[in-house]
Design a protein around this motif. Structure first.
Motif, short mmCIF file in Angstrom:
data_model
loop_
_atom_site.label_atom_id
_atom_site.label_comp_id
_atom_site.label_asym_id
_atom_site.label_seq_id
_atom_site.Cartn_x
_atom_site.Cartn_y
_atom_site.Cartn_z
N VAL A 113 32.71 -46.22 -45.80
CA VAL A 113 32.93 -47.32 -46.73
C VAL A 113 34.33 -47.83 -46.42
CG1 VAL A 113 33.15 -48.01 -49.14
CG2 VAL A 113 31.44 -46.30 -48.48
N SER A 114 34.41 -49.07 -45.94
CA SER A 114 35.70 -49.61 -45.50
C SER A 114 36.05 -50.85 -46.31
CB SER A 114 35.65 -49.95 -44.01
OG SER A 114 34.65 -50.92 -43.75
N TYR A 115 37.35 -51.09 -46.41
CA TYR A 115 37.81 -52.26 -47.14
C TYR A 115 39.05 -52.83 -46.47
CZ TYR A 115 40.93 -48.82 -49.40
OH TYR A 115 41.85 -47.82 -49.65
N GLY A 116 39.27 -54.11 -46.71
CA GLY A 116 40.43 -54.77 -46.13
C GLY A 116 40.36 -56.26 -46.34
N ARG A 117 41.02 -56.96 -45.46
CA ARG A 117 41.05 -58.41 -45.56
C ARG A 117 39.69 -58.97 -45.12
NH1 ARG A 117 45.58 -60.33 -47.19
NH2 ARG A 117 45.10 -62.42 -46.45
N GLU A 118 39.68 -60.02 -44.32
CA GLU A 118 38.43 -60.68 -43.95
C GLU A 118 37.45 -59.78 -43.20
OE1 GLU A 118 41.45 -61.97 -43.72
OE2 GLU A 118 41.30 -63.64 -45.14
N SER A 119 37.97 -58.85 -42.41
CA SER A 119 37.09 -57.96 -41.63
C SER A 119 36.41 -56.92 -42.50
CB SER A 119 37.87 -57.26 -40.54
OG SER A 119 38.66 -56.21 -41.08
N GLY A 120 36.92 -56.68 -43.70
CA GLY A 120 36.33 -55.67 -44.57
C GLY A 120 36.46 -54.26 -44.03
N GLY A 121 37.37 -54.06 -43.09
CA GLY A 121 37.57 -52.73 -42.54
C GLY A 121 36.63 -52.37 -41.40
N ARG A 122 35.92 -53.34 -40.86
CA ARG A 122 34.93 -53.05 -39.82
C ARG A 122 35.55 -52.49 -38.53
NH1 ARG A 122 32.72 -57.85 -42.15
NH2 ARG A 122 30.78 -57.38 -43.24
N HIS A 123 36.80 -52.88 -38.22
CA HIS A 123 37.46 -52.34 -37.03
C HIS A 123 37.74 -50.85 -37.22
CE1 HIS A 123 37.96 -56.41 -35.54
NE2 HIS A 123 38.52 -56.75 -36.68
N ALA A 124 38.20 -50.49 -38.40
CA ALA A 124 38.45 -49.08 -38.71
C ALA A 124 37.15 -48.29 -38.66
CB ALA A 124 39.10 -48.96 -40.10
N ALA A 125 36.08 -48.85 -39.20
CA ALA A 125 34.79 -48.17 -39.20
C ALA A 125 34.29 -47.94 -37.78
CB ALA A 125 33.77 -48.98 -40.00
N ALA A 126 34.47 -48.92 -36.90
CA ALA A 126 34.03 -48.77 -35.50
C ALA A 126 34.77 -47.63 -34.81
CB ALA A 126 34.23 -50.08 -34.75
N GLN A 127 36.06 -47.52 -35.07
CA GLN A 127 36.84 -46.43 -34.47
C GLN A 127 36.37 -45.08 -34.99
OE1 GLN A 127 40.89 -47.41 -35.39
NE2 GLN A 127 40.87 -49.25 -34.11
N LEU A 128 36.09 -45.01 -36.29
CA LEU A 128 35.64 -43.75 -36.87
C LEU A 128 34.29 -43.31 -36.31
CD1 LEU A 128 36.79 -44.24 -40.55
CD2 LEU A 128 37.59 -42.48 -38.95
N ARG A 129 33.42 -44.26 -36.01
CA ARG A 129 32.13 -43.91 -35.40
C ARG A 129 32.34 -43.16 -34.08
NH1 ARG A 129 27.78 -46.17 -37.50
NH2 ARG A 129 28.01 -47.88 -38.97
N GLU A 130 33.24 -43.65 -33.26
CA GLU A 130 33.52 -42.98 -31.98
C GLU A 130 34.09 -41.59 -32.19
OE1 GLU A 130 35.54 -44.96 -28.76
OE2 GLU A 130 35.11 -46.91 -29.67
N ILE A 131 35.01 -41.46 -33.10
CA ILE A 131 35.67 -40.18 -33.33
C ILE A 131 34.68 -39.15 -33.88
CG2 ILE A 131 37.40 -39.02 -34.78
CD1 ILE A 131 39.04 -41.69 -34.45
#
Length: 195
Positions: A113-131
């Motif tokens: 569950v990610s949050y942020g500005r316009e991206s809504g945290g999707r960049h963070a979520a993508a990184q976490l998927r890899e990790i």
């Protein structure tokens, strides 16, 4: 019989920043999981966990804070990570928390569950998927993304508004998380996971 036991879900608040929004999101998630008879939530707040920022060597005894959290993560059948996005990434304390542990993540599903500005945290979520993939965990497809989350407060300060999209996407996410958690728990019981 084991299949019918409630699933234990560790809800991890990733941000340790002053004035963070993570506890608001986590409170909402706890309320949503409490509606389901198949889920039992355990809130893991990284502020309270107070894990050291410096990792120990492999042959060193982990610090007390790390040892205290380990059984809670090991007992979890699934995880929900609540993370903000800072500069197209997730917070450093979350990476440190992930790296303190290894087997605790194995063969378990992770929802983000990610949050942020316009991206809504999707960049963070993508990184976490890899990790999490590297840690032999399964990052599920269903996520909750909260772009410009401040727009979803009600006039009296409540969050989220009844019409907010997250009220729909959280059901899909929890359904998928429960399916994967049941399937992977059954697999771990039938044959312990070997990394």
């Amino acid at each position: 019989m084991e299949h019918h036991r409630r699933l234990r879900v560790a809800v991890i608040i990733a941000s340790t920043r002053t004035g963070r929004f993570g506890p608001t999101v986590a409170g909402w998630l706890l309320e949503r999981t409490a509606r389901r008879p198949d889920l039992e939530a355990d809130l893991v707040d990284l502020v309270e966990a107070d894990l050291p920022a410096t990792l120990a060597d492999h042959d060193e005894e982990p610090p007390e804070a790390v040892r205290a959290l380990a059984p809670r993560l090991a007992a979890a059948d699934a995880f929900i990570v609540v993370t903000p996005e800072y500069n197209h990434g997730f917070p450093a304390p979350l990476k440190t928390a992930i790296d303190w542990y290894y087997e605790e993540w194995h063969a378990k599903p992770v929802a983000i569950v990610s949050y942020g500005r316009e991206s809504g945290g999707r960049h963070a979520a993508a990184q976490l998927r890899e990790i999490f993939g590297e840690l032999h965990a399964v990052a599920i497809r269903g996520t909750v993304s909260l772009p410009c989350y401040w727009n979803d407060f009600t006039a009296d300060g409540g969050w989220p508004k009844p019409a907010a999209e997250c009220n729909t996407s959280v059901k899909t996410m929890l359904d998928q998380l429960a399916w994967w958690a049941h399937a992977l728990r059954a697999a771990r019981i039938a044959s312990p996971y070997q990394a």
